[in-house]
Design an enzyme around this catalytic site. Structure first.
Site, short mmCIF file in Angstrom:
data_model
loop_
_atom_site.label_atom_id
_atom_site.label_comp_id
_atom_site.label_asym_id
_atom_site.label_seq_id
_atom_site.Cartn_x
_atom_site.Cartn_y
_atom_site.Cartn_z
CB SER A 59 -11.06 7.89 -3.06
OG SER A 59 -11.00 8.39 -1.70
CG ASP B 265 -1.78 2.17 6.06
OD1 ASP B 265 -2.28 2.10 5.62
OD2 ASP B 265 -1.94 3.42 6.82
CG ASN C 67 -8.18 1.89 -2.30
OD1 ASN C 67 -8.25 1.24 -2.96
ND2 ASN C 67 -8.39 1.61 -0.97
CG ASP D 288 -1.21 7.74 0.42
OD1 ASP D 288 -0.29 7.46 0.32
OD2 ASP D 288 -2.70 8.17 0.01
CG ASP E 6 -1.62 1.35 1.38
OD1 ASP E 6 -2.76 1.70 -0.19
OD2 ASP E 6 -1.77 2.01 2.06
CB CYS F 244 -8.44 2.54 -6.84
SG CYS F 244 -10.35 2.53 -6.50
CE1 TYR G 44 -9.03 10.55 0.27
CE2 TYR G 44 -10.26 13.00 1.51
CZ TYR G 44 -9.63 11.40 1.23
OH TYR G 44 -11.05 10.42 1.39
CG ASP H 234 -7.50 11.34 9.40
OD1 ASP H 234 -6.86 10.03 8.90
OD2 ASP H 234 -6.92 10.95 10.28
#
Length: 182
Positions: free
Chosen positions: A57, A131, A55, A13, A11, A93, A23, A21
């Protein structure tokens, strides 16, 4: 030909770089853990292939664009290569949680993309290092061995305890790599 037990999927981040939190929205906010960059290089030198599944988003939410994400990934690749390492593939993603895509972890789409990019028949025996619980769930869905790091959201994930069966826990990526190589 690459064997599955020589692939480590990370992963991003919270594992490779500091998480937020709010981003990671710019290259300036993307701050790697120095020990993670060195750990990725050590994996490469020890004969492992390293890939990233992340991810992102924040793209769907409009916080940053794919050009900004690519700049972060180019910086990651540059730092790893400067230490003598290599990243075989970065899968991301760009979708939000409600987009019903097949790539957003905990779904295994990005891991399957990596599998095809590195030309493996199966991911059984590969490692997924994350994580968060969704990182581990994505790995378990395709037969990866799983490792949780306490950096990023890892300590909170460990405290919750659920879903950590057969998952090894390490302080950070460097400690995982020390264990794996030795």
């Amino acid at each position: 030909m690459l064997s599955a037990d020589k692939l480590v999927i990370l992963d991003r981040d919270g594992v490779i770089n500091h998480d937020s939190d709010n981003y990671i929205k710019s290259l300036n906010e993307w701050v790697p853990y120095p020990s993670s960059i060195k750990a990725i290089a050590r994996l490469t030198r020890a004969g492992y292939f390293v890939a990233v599944a992340t991810n992102q988003s924040g793209i769907a939410r409009g916080y940053y664009d794919e050009k900004t994400l690519h700049a972060m990934h180019e910086q990651l690749i540059t730092l790893v290569e400067a230490e003598g390492g290599h990243i075989a593939h970065i899968a991301y993603c760009p979708h939000g949680p409600d987009d019903k895509c097949q790539c957003r972890k905990p779904l295994p789409g990005m891991l399957q993309e990596i599998q095809h990019q590195v030309n493996l028949e199966s991911l059984i025996g590969s490692w997924m290092v994350g994580d968060s619980l969704r990182d581990l769930q994505a790995g378990k869905a395709v037969g990866c061995k799983t490792a949780l790091v306490r950096t990023g959201k890892g300590s909170k994930t460990e405290q919750k305890g659920a879903g950590l069966e057969k998952t090894m826990v390490f302080d950070d990526l460097a400690q995982f790599v020390d264990w794996l190589i030795e």
